[in-house]
Design an enzyme around this catalytic site. Structure first.
Site, PDB file in Angstrom:
ATOM      1  N   ARG A 267       0.553  -1.562  -0.165  1.00 35.70           N
ATOM      2  CA  ARG A 267       0.019   0.121   0.093  1.00 35.70           C
ATOM      3  C   ARG A 267       0.904   1.466   0.065  1.00 35.70           C
ATOM      4  NH1 ARG A 267      -3.076  -2.979  -1.704  1.00 35.70           N
ATOM      5  NH2 ARG A 267      -5.220  -3.265  -1.007  1.00 35.70           N
ATOM      6  N   GLU A 296      -4.345   8.046  -5.023  1.00 34.60           N
ATOM      7  CA  GLU A 296      -4.714   7.591  -5.282  1.00 34.60           C
ATOM      8  C   GLU A 296      -6.320   8.631  -5.628  1.00 34.60           C
ATOM      9  OE1 GLU A 296      -4.502   3.243  -5.406  1.00 34.60           O
ATOM     10  OE2 GLU A 296      -2.063   3.377  -5.022  1.00 34.60           O
ATOM     11  N   HIS A 315      -1.750   0.648 -10.164  1.00 33.40           N
ATOM     12  CA  HIS A 315      -2.595  -0.103  -9.136  1.00 33.40           C
ATOM     13  C   HIS A 315      -3.221  -0.751  -9.567  1.00 33.40           C
ATOM     14  CE1 HIS A 315      -3.663  -0.677  -4.782  1.00 33.40           C
ATOM     15  NE2 HIS A 315      -3.893  -1.429  -5.123  1.00 33.40           N
ATOM     16  N   SER A 317      -0.888  -4.060 -10.128  1.00 37.29           N
ATOM     17  CA  SER A 317       0.331  -5.337 -10.541  1.00 37.29           C
ATOM     18  C   SER A 317      -0.908  -6.773 -10.188  1.00 37.29           C
ATOM     19  CB  SER A 317       0.638  -4.782  -9.414  1.00 37.29           C
ATOM     20  OG  SER A 317       0.860  -5.004  -7.638  1.00 37.29           O
TER      21      SER A 317
END
Length: 354
Positions: A267, A296, A315, A317
């Site tokens: 995170r 984000e 974000h 992955s």
């Protein structure tokens, strides 16, 4: 919350987009359970594992009433209502739901944001999809590590400029390099497995310090400065909690071996981004591969966007075409446990929210 129930009175409602084949797999594995699935009430997926679905989707007032009636009548939900903390808060206050399967590995963030009262936190079990994303996250982490070792950012810049350097610059070997993984849970251990396959030496942190086969050294967070002193690569897999916020900060960067690589697939709040930028500029960190950020989407004004030795990933992955199948399989395993009154896998901690 975990009472033994007969299969004849258990109702599961699918609250988020899911391919019909996976819904059918849930039904086939549990023929005596009622599985409510009305695809016309759910936004279409824009890509595999698009749990929120098309944001342009709207329901008619009649469809909205049907959607909430379906969810309020369920004992178990597959996904948060409307895949949002506000939907979770609403169903917790008005439904009979006892267990909700979250789509995210970090489902605790939504539980925290829902601001549920203590009685609802005690009554409703929320399970995350932690572990489902271990392999794609581990593969992404290895990509980031190799990018840093093999100088791919510099190569890309040279290619964009059509520049052929006069002197060839050597790259670093993965084999024999030292990797530190913060968070030796399922994601961290899968990352360690791939790292060892490349010949890397792996150490890491764990809340409960214990020997782990294949891991050279395990410490708690207090031991992290000592680990990074000889690390070529630091990989974060930790969730965002009050205890991990800015855990990787100026003190950690200053303790690092100069030129280390940072990869973050945990995170964004775990890394102090201002301190990271300073470490990138002074050479303590030679490259950073970041899939997550403190805010984000990453704000346009963030200098991380334009830094020549930073990879910004939105974000993504953890995403893979197999995600929906894997979450459905996890859900089916937990459903068997739930029916038997057993312990569910990956229950979100209602105190620390991970």
């Amino acid at each position: 919350m975990m009472n033994i129930m007969t299969v004849n009175n258990l109702t599961v409602a699918i609250a988020v987009p899911l391919e019909a084949e996976h819904v059918q797999a849930i039904r086939s594995a549990n023929p005596n359970i009622t599985v409510q699935y009305e695809p016309e009430l759910l936004p279409p997926e824009r890509f595999p594992a698009d749990h929120a679905g098309d944001p342009a989707f709207t329901r008619t007032p009649e469809q909205e009433a049907r959607y909430w009636d379906m969810l309020r009548g369920a004992d178990v939900l597959y996904g948060f209502p409307n895949e949002s903390p506000s939907g979770l808060a609403e169903i917790a206050a008005t439904g009979k739901v006892q267990w909700i399967q979250a789509m995210a590995a970090g489902g605790g963030g939504a539980v925290k944001a829902a601001n549920l009262p203590p009685e609802d936190l005690a009554r409703i079990a929320v399970t995350s999809s932690a572990g489902v994303h271990s392999l794609p996250l581990a593969e992404f982490a290895m990509m980031g590590a190799l990018n840093g070792l093999k100088r791919t950012a510099e190569m890309a810049a040279d290619q964009a400029a059509k520049h052929w350097p006069g002197l060839r610059t050597p790259t670093r070997l993965a084999s024999g390099s030292n990797v530190v993984i913060t968070g030796l849970g399922e994601i961290g251990l899968e990352t360690a497995r791939l790292a060892r396959a490349l010949g890397m030496n792996v150490s890491g942190t764990k809340r409960t310090v214990e020997a782990i086969e294949g891991i050279d050294k395990v410490t708690d967070t207090a031991g992290l400065p000592g680990l990074v002193a000889t690390a070529d690569i630091l990989i974060n897999t930790l969730p965002g909690t009050p205890f991990t916020e800015k855990m990787i900060n100026a003190d950690i960067f200053n303790a690092m071996k100069p030129g280390a690589i940072l990869v973050n697939v945990g995170r964004g709040t775990v890394v102090d981004e201002d301190a990271l930028l300073e470490a990138l500029d002074n050479g303590q960190v030679s490259y950073a591969c970041l899939d997550v950020f403190a805010v984000e989407p990453l704000p346009e004004a963030s200098p991380l966007w334009d830094h020549p030795r930073v990879m910004v990933s939105p974000h993504t992955s953890a995403l893979s075409t197999a995600e929906n199948r894997l979450i459905a399989e996890r859900f089916m395993e937990n459903l068997t446990r739930f029916q038997a009154g057993g312990q569910l896998l990956h229950v979100v901690d209602p105190v620390h929210f991970y």
